[in-house]
Design an enzyme around this catalytic site. Structure first.
Site, PDB file in Angstrom:
ATOM      1  N   ASN A 411       0.833  -1.196   0.000  1.00 51.25           N
ATOM      2  CA  ASN A 411       0.000   0.000   0.000  1.00 51.25           C
ATOM      3  C   ASN A 411       0.869   1.248   0.000  1.00 51.25           C
ATOM      4  O   ASN A 411       1.752   1.405   0.858  1.00 51.25           O
ATOM      5  CB  ASN A 411      -0.884   0.018   1.251  1.00 51.25           C
ATOM      6  CG  ASN A 411      -1.688   1.297   1.377  1.00 51.25           C
ATOM      7  OD1 ASN A 411      -2.694   1.482   0.697  1.00 51.25           O
ATOM      8  ND2 ASN A 411      -1.253   2.221   2.243  1.00 51.25           N
ATOM      9  N   GLU A 412       0.648   2.110  -0.961  1.00 56.19           N
ATOM     10  CA  GLU A 412       1.193   3.468  -0.975  1.00 56.19           C
ATOM     11  C   GLU A 412       2.675   3.554  -0.596  1.00 56.19           C
ATOM     12  O   GLU A 412       3.056   4.262   0.334  1.00 56.19           O
ATOM     13  CB  GLU A 412       0.392   4.374  -0.038  1.00 56.19           C
ATOM     14  CG  GLU A 412      -1.001   4.674  -0.527  1.00 56.19           C
ATOM     15  CD  GLU A 412      -1.663   5.804   0.245  1.00 56.19           C
ATOM     16  OE1 GLU A 412      -1.042   6.403   1.141  1.00 56.19           O
ATOM     17  OE2 GLU A 412      -2.836   6.093  -0.059  1.00 56.19           O
ATOM     18  N   TRP A 548     -12.536   4.932   2.807  1.00 56.97           N
ATOM     19  CA  TRP A 548     -11.589   5.106   3.905  1.00 56.97           C
ATOM     20  C   TRP A 548     -12.243   6.056   4.907  1.00 56.97           C
ATOM     21  O   TRP A 548     -12.375   7.220   4.640  1.00 56.97           O
ATOM     22  CB  TRP A 548     -10.259   5.694   3.400  1.00 56.97           C
ATOM     23  CG  TRP A 548      -9.235   5.755   4.484  1.00 56.97           C
ATOM     24  CD1 TRP A 548      -9.022   6.764   5.379  1.00 56.97           C
ATOM     25  CD2 TRP A 548      -8.282   4.729   4.802  1.00 56.97           C
ATOM     26  NE1 TRP A 548      -8.015   6.443   6.239  1.00 56.97           N
ATOM     27  CE2 TRP A 548      -7.537   5.201   5.918  1.00 56.97           C
ATOM     28  CE3 TRP A 548      -8.003   3.475   4.290  1.00 56.97           C
ATOM     29  CZ2 TRP A 548      -6.519   4.449   6.506  1.00 56.97           C
ATOM     30  CZ3 TRP A 548      -6.992   2.737   4.863  1.00 56.97           C
ATOM     31  CH2 TRP A 548      -6.261   3.232   5.953  1.00 56.97           C
TER      32      TRP A 548
END
Length: 673
Positions: A411-412, A548
């Site tokens: 992730n990211e 989110w």
């Protein structure tokens, strides 16, 4: 020195020596002290705190914002044990210990585990002795260069944050040391409405000094507990060695697992028998389904389009406890999310408690679950090896769950060079090697959409916050259309989108807030999600989209909204007491049951004058009354009924709304001159 309570001492001493596998929960009491020490055996723990597991030593400072303790801590307890029976093995099982753990029994090292969120076990048979045994565990939640995650927008709560157990079984047993997995693997080789062809692989181990002959019996039972299949085969187990047995099962007219619409589960038991005596056993849920993704039609369950939408679910944390909570908190969270109407969840950013996967199977939720490659990476071989270890643990511990559809490999990560591209490619290949039937993805944020790092996995997933960090609400739909046209053969989805909100901060209508500021009005989050819901619902090619967040969560580095140390993008507050307006908006889009909700119920007191009133509904039309006076009936458009100019006079004012199905909602506002 720590002494067990009389009741627990009796229970441990009297733990029966039986043929089948036995488990004993070691929840307490434990002695605890933050900070490091020289040795495991020579500590004086008489002044240490008494704690019960699960426990985190960051339950207070990890939620306060700013710096919190990250480093070593110790846990110790005494086990009173009878003399070991011949032919029996004992294992310590940890559901998680953050971030690294070293374990000693009677001053002798049992082992070390790097990684804070997966189950692990140690064989301690040869370290135990009759009578008093001293168990010591050193945990460390500091930033360890070889252990993922190296970064992330969340508090790393240190401690024995999930249960610990003592397991006893026969020398000849189903494997317990395969990366924390159950030792039983089921692959669906063919599945139609007429028949299911299953391959079951059981890993066995004989730790005895002599060869052993056993009978492996597999039994498949339906949801009512009736036996629908049973098959047995003799197995010869060499001394002090591992062995694998494969069995083919053919089931006629299988009842398929159909997500939230019909989460049907069989139960598969694997038993190891000596004569007629069951010497070891494992029981697993089994949902029969096939998953796939089509670049045009989105997510497919059993060959048919399945609407995959939900939230990012961090952890069932609670104020004053951090992530050191139990099954009751998991169950409460999933009840709230089922009320919301989710069909799937993204489990971020690490492996979740076993209860989450078990309940997802039973509720029909489709899961995307991932390893903690987050924000930062290291090119050191030890870090890569740790990621591979954590991925193997994630897969082997959870591949039997019907709910799990997607393995997340990261992730990211805030770099876009060849190193991260190659690492993501390696992780994808390892996941496919471990489990060819499921899909892989990476949550991409910070390089061009078609950058090679975003395309290493089966599915492309993107974290986008237009209208919050940058851009406008209306950017999300055109972005999806452009990317879909550019990558027509690649399934694309939204891993994250959201905006912050405080139920204590009300502004109607709201101005756009600054993301890092202390003013996050609830109304702006609602506007954000109203815009995203309209656009995402019109694009069925998205394989899935996940808000989110489901719940606000602890993030020590944040100082925004109404409290430091909290990421407030959740649809529900951290304490689970309040569902924000955006929760009810998405409920109107996702829930099959009638939904009708007047927005802005907390926007009181407010000034007299003319105001726009809105309600969220999955009906066709709604009627409004103010203090009993009709304000008209309006259509529901994109799940919103709006009365644009409602006059409000000073005083206590009751607003009531009703739809064509008879559903009602009401709120009271204090209208001031």
């Amino acid at each position: 020195m720590q002494q067990l309570s009389l009741a627990l001492a009796v229970m441990l001493t009297a733990m029966p020596v039986m043929a089948q596998r036995q488990q004993l929960l070691l929840d307490g009491p434990w002695r605890f002290q933050a900070g490091d020490a020289k040795t495991a055996a020579e500590l004086d723990d008489s002044t240490w705190a008494r704690v019960v597991l699960p426990h985190s030593f960051n339950a207070v400072d990890g939620e306060a914002g700013g710096a919190y303790y990250r480093g070593a801590a110790w846990y110790r307890r005494v086990l009173q044990r009878p003399a070991a029976a011949a032919g029996r093995r004992q294992f310590l099982e940890f559901d998680a210990a953050t971030m690294a753990a070293e374990v000693w029994v009677n001053g002798q090292r049992a082992g070390r585990h790097d990684g804070g969120y997966a189950r692990f076990r140690f064989d301690i048979t040869n370290l135990l002795r009759p009578g008093r045994n001293l168990l010591a565990v050193r945990v460390d939640n500091g930033t360890l260069p070889q252990v993922a995650p190296l970064g992330g927008d969340f508090t790393v709560f240190g401690g024995l944050v999930r249960p610990v157990r003592l397991i006893e079984t026969d020398d000849a047993h189903i494997e317990l040391l395969d990366h924390g997995g159950p030792g039983v693997q089921v692959d669906t080789e063919a599945l139609t409405s007429a028949a299911a062809q299953l391959k079951v692989r059981v890993q066995l181990r004989n730790d005895g000094a002599l060869p052993a002959r056993r009978l492996l019996r597999l039994t498949l039972r339906d949801a009512a507990g009736r036996t629908v299949l049973q098959q047995s085969q003799a197995v010869e187990l060499p001394a002090s060695a591992a062995h694998a047995a494969s069995v083919q099962l053919n089931l006629a007219k299988p009842h398929l697992w159909q997500g939230v619409f019909d989460p049907y589960l069989y139960r598969l038991s694997a038993e190891l028998l000596q004569g007629t005596s069951v010497r070891d056993n494992v029981l697993l849920p089994l949902g029969l389904r096939q998953v796939a993704v089509d670049p045009q039609r989105g997510f497919l369950l059993n060959g048919k389009p399945y609407p995959l939408h939900g939230v990012n679910y961090f952890h069932p944390g609670r104020p004053g406890h951090g992530v050191a909570v139990g099954d009751a908190e998991v169950d409460e969270d999933l009840r709230i999310l089922m009320e919301l109407g989710v069909t799937g969840l993204r489990l971020v950013h690490y492996q979740h408690p076993p209860r989450v996967y078990e309940r997802a199977d039973e509720l029909g939720l489709v899961l995307w679950t991932e390893i903690p490659l987050n924000a930062a990476m290291s090119e050191a071989p030890a870090f890569r090896d740790n990621l591979f270890q954590q991925l193997r643990e994630l897969v082997r511990q959870n591949r039997h769950h019907a709910s799990v559809a997607v393995w997340g490999v990261g992730n990211e990560v805030y770099r876009s060079d060849d190193a991260i591209r190659d690492l993501l490619g390696e992780l994808h290949r390892l996941a496919k090697q471990e489990d060819p039937a499921r899909l892989t993805t990476y949550a991409h944020c910070c390089a061009p959409d078609d950058h090679p790092m975003a395309l290493q996995t089966d599915l492309a997933s993107y974290n986008r916050y237009w209208g919050w960090y940058d851009g406008e609400f209306t950017d999300i739909g055109p972005w999806a259309d452009r990317l879909h046209a550019k990558l027509p053969a690649k399934p694309i989805g939204l891993g994250e989108y959201g905006a912050g909100a405080s139920v204590l901060q009300q502004e109607d209508p709201p101005k756009r807030p600054q993301p890092g500021a202390r003013w996050h009005p609830e109304q702006y989050q609602a506007l954000f999600h109203e815009a995203y819901a309209r656009q995402l619902s019109a694009r069925p090619f998205l394989w899935g989209h996940f808000v989110w967040l489901g719940f606000d969560h602890a993030s020590a580095g944040r100082n925004e909204g109404d409290a430091p140390g909290i990421n407030d993008k959740g649809l529900v507050t951290y304490d689970r007491h309040f569902r924000k307006d955006a929760f009810l908006l998405w409920q109107a889009w996702w829930q099959r049951e009638p939904v009708l909700h007047l927005a802005n119920r907390r926007a009181s007191p407010r000034p007299a004058g003319t105001v726009a009133v809105k309600a969220y509904s999955n009906g066709r039309q709604a009627s409004l009354e103010v203090n009993g006076k009709p304000m008209g009936t309006v259509p529901v458009v994109d799940r919103i009924a709006t009365w644009p100019a409602v006059p409000l006079a000073p005083g206590r004012t009751t607003l009531r709304v009703r739809d064509e199905r008879g559903a009602t909602d009401s709120i009271e506002w204090d209208i001031q001159p």
